[in-house]
Design a protein around this motif. Structure first.
Motif, short mmCIF file in Angstrom:
data_model
loop_
_atom_site.label_atom_id
_atom_site.label_comp_id
_atom_site.label_asym_id
_atom_site.label_seq_id
_atom_site.Cartn_x
_atom_site.Cartn_y
_atom_site.Cartn_z
N LEU A 1 0.97 -1.30 -0.16
CA LEU A 1 -0.07 -0.02 0.22
C LEU A 1 0.81 1.51 0.18
O LEU A 1 1.72 1.37 0.60
N ILE A 2 0.65 2.15 -0.83
CA ILE A 2 1.31 3.74 -1.03
C ILE A 2 0.42 4.28 -0.94
O ILE A 2 -0.65 4.33 -1.94
N LEU A 3 0.49 5.00 -0.14
CA LEU A 3 -0.15 6.55 0.42
C LEU A 3 1.03 7.51 0.16
O LEU A 3 1.97 7.93 0.26
N ILE A 4 0.24 8.78 -1.38
CA ILE A 4 1.07 9.55 -1.59
C ILE A 4 -0.28 10.72 -0.86
O ILE A 4 -1.56 11.04 -1.90
N ASP A 5 0.59 11.91 -0.15
CA ASP A 5 -0.37 13.03 0.20
C ASP A 5 0.26 14.05 -0.49
O ASP A 5 1.05 14.10 -0.97
N GLU A 6 -0.84 15.35 -0.21
CA GLU A 6 -0.38 16.93 -1.14
C GLU A 6 -0.53 16.56 -2.88
O GLU A 6 0.67 17.11 -3.12
N ILE A 7 -1.31 15.83 -3.73
CA ILE A 7 -1.19 14.63 -4.49
C ILE A 7 -1.55 16.50 -5.30
O ILE A 7 -1.05 16.61 -6.59
N HIS A 8 -2.37 17.56 -5.05
CA HIS A 8 -2.85 18.69 -5.59
C HIS A 8 -1.78 19.52 -5.59
O HIS A 8 -1.87 20.22 -6.28
N ARG A 9 -0.60 19.05 -5.11
CA ARG A 9 1.14 20.43 -5.58
C ARG A 9 1.38 20.21 -6.70
O ARG A 9 1.70 20.45 -7.62
N LEU A 10 1.02 18.85 -7.78
CA LEU A 10 0.96 18.34 -9.19
C LEU A 10 0.05 19.11 -10.42
O LEU A 10 -1.34 19.81 -9.99
N ASN A 11 0.94 19.75 -11.36
CA ASN A 11 0.16 20.45 -12.15
C ASN A 11 0.33 20.25 -13.36
O ASN A 11 1.77 20.43 -14.10
N PRO A 12 -0.09 18.95 -13.75
CA PRO A 12 0.51 18.82 -15.11
C PRO A 12 -0.07 19.83 -16.32
O PRO A 12 0.32 18.96 -17.53
N VAL B 1 -2.68 5.02 -3.36
CA VAL B 1 -4.08 5.45 -2.44
C VAL B 1 -3.19 7.45 -2.31
O VAL B 1 -2.19 7.48 -2.13
N TYR B 2 -4.28 8.16 -3.21
CA TYR B 2 -3.57 9.38 -3.51
C TYR B 2 -4.70 10.78 -2.44
O TYR B 2 -5.50 9.98 -2.27
N ALA B 3 -3.80 11.50 -1.91
CA ALA B 3 -4.79 12.72 -1.38
C ALA B 3 -4.04 14.00 -1.61
O ALA B 3 -3.26 14.54 -1.76
N GLY B 4 -5.60 14.65 -1.56
CA GLY B 4 -4.84 16.17 -1.77
C GLY B 4 -6.26 17.09 -1.89
O GLY B 4 -7.68 16.65 -1.74
N ILE B 5 -6.57 18.55 -1.17
CA ILE B 5 -7.29 19.85 -0.90
C ILE B 5 -8.15 19.76 -2.37
O ILE B 5 -7.71 19.82 -3.96
N ASP B 6 -9.89 19.41 -2.81
CA ASP B 6 -10.40 19.74 -3.50
C ASP B 6 -9.08 19.02 -5.38
O ASP B 6 -9.58 19.88 -5.64
N VAL B 7 -9.15 18.12 -5.04
CA VAL B 7 -8.18 17.72 -6.74
C VAL B 7 -9.56 17.84 -7.91
O VAL B 7 -8.31 17.42 -8.54
N THR B 8 -10.89 16.79 -7.36
CA THR B 8 -11.16 17.63 -8.88
C THR B 8 -11.57 19.25 -9.80
O THR B 8 -11.69 19.07 -10.74
N THR B 9 -10.94 19.75 -8.67
CA THR B 9 -10.80 21.41 -9.25
C THR B 9 -8.97 21.41 -10.04
O THR B 9 -9.77 22.68 -10.31
N THR B 10 -8.82 20.57 -9.55
CA THR B 10 -7.38 20.92 -10.39
C THR B 10 -7.09 20.18 -11.24
O THR B 10 -8.19 20.45 -12.02
#
Length: 324
Positions: A163-174, A198-207
């Motif tokens: 299991l790999i947990l990746i936090d602050e995924i909203h920092r990425l800007n493709p 498993v990724y976690a981030g702030i309001d990912v769907t709006t990024t």
């Protein structure tokens, strides 16, 4: 917790517990330390996330040809995403340890869970280096991103990270060149490492993460779990009041009157917008601030919350009617 030693200590250390009936009175310093850390109330969202992750881990356990299905935890700031992520990771770590007790003669340590933070303005190489740092994989400045990635994939598979947990995924800007390369690295890792991501981030769907071809790939492989604010009412239930009742039951205060906080539920919901992060910070700070061994509306109102909660709570000024 972004190294294996730190994560193992976190997962193996029992979380703070409220005083048991009949337990000897703890010292002032012990109770200050307890309220500073405080308990994690097991919310319905934590149960949902834990069950979803376990299901995906079973689903992807024997998958070989394509990337395993993944999960994205999204929601506003201070909604409890990271707390839920860490709680789920700890539960999976402990479950794996119980099922596969370590053996002294084992050639490799058991590392069932990895926790990685996306660095600010992360490049593919810096993110690959974060993966390497978690397991203390040697990395030199001369190594290319591809070499670091190869070492990461080989070691993670060899040790058996599940299991790999990746936090602050909203920092990425493709949409930027660097962000696109970093997103491609994550896609590469999901295909080469035999683990559930498993990724976690702030309001990912709006990024920008869900935009373009890369976003479509991510959206096609990842389930979305939304961690929102607690509503004041949900049908006949009052989820926010139930949350406050659970938090109050965990106090170790000598003069606090039970039922005080549930009676303040409407006021506290207005102050915190129902965000569990803002609420727990407010309550923890009130429990350790003035030494009265009780929490009241007055003591709560004397505490300034995070800026986001304060801005939400600030009343809109009314304009006086124009003179005629």
């Amino acid at each position: 917790m972004t190294t294996w030693q730190g994560w193992r200590h976190f997962a193996a250390t029992p979380p703070p517990q409220p005083p048991a009936p009949g337990q000897p009175l703890r010292s002032t310093e012990e109770r200050l330390a307890y309220h500073s850390a405080f308990v994690t109330v097991r919310t319905p969202f934590i149960d949902t996330l834990t069950n979803s992750v376990r299901t995906l881990m079973i689903l992807g356990q024997h998958q070989q040809t394509t990337a395993r299905p993944s999960l994205i935890v999204t929601g506003p700031a201070a909604a409890g995403k990271t707390t839920a992520l860490l709680h789920t990771g700890r539960a999976c770590h402990l479950a794996h340890t119980r099922q596969h007790p370590p053996h002294g003669h084992s050639a490799h340590p058991q590392v069932p869970v990895a926790y990685v933070l996306v660095p600010p303005a992360a490049s593919a190489k810096t993110l690959a280096t974060e993966f390497a740092r978690y397991l203390a994989i040697p990395v030199t400045t001369r190594m290319t991103q591809a070499q670091i990635t190869d070492a990461v994939c080989h070691t993670y598979n060899q040790i058996g990270v599940r299991l790999i947990l990746i936090d602050e995924i909203h920092r990425l800007n493709p949409r930027t060149t660097t962000g696109a390369e970093t997103a491609d690295l994550l896609k590469d890792l999901t295909e080469r490492i035999r683990a559930t991501f498993v990724y976690a981030g702030i309001d990912v769907t709006t990024t920008a993460l869900f935009s373009g071809a890369r976003g479509a790939q991510l959206a096609g492989r990842a389930s979305l779990v939304e961690c929102g604010a607690f509503p004041a009412r949900l049908g006949k239930r009052e989820p926010f009041r139930e949350l406050i009742t659970g938090l109050e039951a965990a106090f170790d205060l000598q003069a606090h009157r039970p039922g005080t906080l549930p009676r303040l539920a409407p006021h506290l919901h207005q102050r915190t917008a129902g965000r569990i992060g803002s609420l727990t910070r407010l309550i923890r700070q009130a429990a350790i601030t003035d030494g009265t061994e009780r929490i009241t509306k007055t003591s709560l109102d004397a505490i300034r919350l995070d800026h986001q909660a304060e801005q939400h709570h600030r009343p809109t000024p009314t304009r006086p009617p124009p003179h005629r």
